[in-house]
Design an enzyme around this catalytic site. Structure first.
Site: not given
Length: 345
Positions: A199-200
């Site tokens: 994810c980020t």
């Protein structure tokens, strides 16, 4: 005692311009048991407001999730403050690849039920039984194996402008939507495949990895530090970059370029583009992808209707916004039917 931001974004932007000093955009998170989130929240605000820190911070009983802009000259002071908090000592700070002094224009520290809206009942599984953290080099090797399923734990508008090659990119609007969808799609591979997630900045994978282990996945891995840390390690260690495009970020920049690839299209004309904007009509504020040519032609709006609205006097626009229950489309994020080349459901 000032416990809330009192300056508008415009006023803050002017002060940043006047100061003319470098600022660092960074993020961090930490799961920890916080007995009194409100008291902790006020403690953070008082300290960070004094340091001229700006950003969006969520505090809950389960921990903290922070995206910040810190004056470069006060970074050491900021780090010393964090290290003085037991559960934040030496916490990993994800420093942005691309810096912008105006990435945040207000200091907002909010108490929330959770630091990420995951929709999970944490009492039903062991949230500490997480997946294996891997660094960028190990991740690069891992995702080339035949027995791996690589899953992007972000939302459709994030993965649309950038993702790892061969990744499954769920077409979902929220993190909570992706959890059950991924389990259903991969239910036949809980034992024979390695589930690798990213994810980020890593926070969504922290909870998701424990959830999927609870659901029976035997081999669960997660990219430590997310795309932000991956990009840093790739540059520092001269590794092969397997991420294509931009990394969507949740500040005024809206994206960091990780590779020169442009993998998405302008939602209005269809030409290659990966620049996210918000519709200039404040009653809409839709997040979508728009190229420079369409921005000029459409006066930075998402539709002819919105273009007509912003041509009206501002006071008239304010009156039009009153009493319209669905006026703000910010949560639709590129789903409007007015966008001819939007990502299809």
């Amino acid at each position: 005692m000032q416990l809330y931001n009192k300056l508008s974004a415009k006023e803050r932007a002017a002060l940043i311009d006047e100061a003319g000093e470098d600022r660092l955009t960074l993020s961090f998170y930490q799961y920890a048991k916080i007995g009194n989130p409100q008291l902790f929240r006020d403690h953070l605000f008082l300290a960070w407001n004094q340091m001229d820190v700006l950003g969006r911070i969520y505090v809950a009983h389960e921990g903290i999730n922070a995206q910040l802009s810190v004056p470069a000259k006060r970074f050491d002071e900021f780090k010393t403050f964090l290290d003085g908090i037991d559960f934040l000592e030496n916490v990993r700070l994800n420093i942005a690849i691309e810096q912008d002094a105006k990435s945040f224009l207000k200091l907002k520290v909010k108490v929330r039920p959770k630091i990420v809206a995951d929709g999970l009942d944490d009492d039903t599984f062991d949230v500490t039984n997480k997946g294996v953290h891997v660094d960028a080099a190990t991740f690069n090797e891992l995702i080339e194996a035949d027995d791996v399923v690589l899953v992007d734990m972000r939302n459709h508008y994030e993965s649309e402008i950038g993702h790892f090659k061969n990744a499954v990119t769920p077409d979902v609007d929220t993190f909570r939507d992706s959890l059950d969808l991924i389990e259903e799609d991969l239910r036949d591979h809980k034992e024979d495949k390695k589930l690798v997630m990213y994810c980020t900045g890593g926070i969504r994978c922290e909870k998701a990895s424990a959830y999927y282990k609870h659901k029976g996945f035997k081999q669960v891995y997660q990219l430590e530090g997310g795309i932000i840390e991956y990009a840093r390690q790739v540059e520092q260690l001269k590794l092969e970059n397997k991420f294509k495009g931009k990394n969507f970020v949740f500040d005024h920049r809206r994206g960091e370029r990780i590779s020169e690839d442009i993998i998405s299209n302008c939602h209005q004309c269809g030409k290659p583009c990966d620049t996210h904007v918000n519709c200039a009509n404040e009653a809409c504020h839709l997040l979508f992808i728009q190229c420079d040519e369409c921005a000029e032609a459409m006066n930075h709006t998402c539709s002819d209707e919105c273009k007509e609205v912003i041509a009206l006097p501002y006071e008239v626009q304010k009156e039009l916004r009153k009493g319209i229950p669905n006026s703000n489309k910010i949560f639709k994020k590129g789903r409007s039917e007015k966008l001819k080349f939007k990502r299809s459901l």
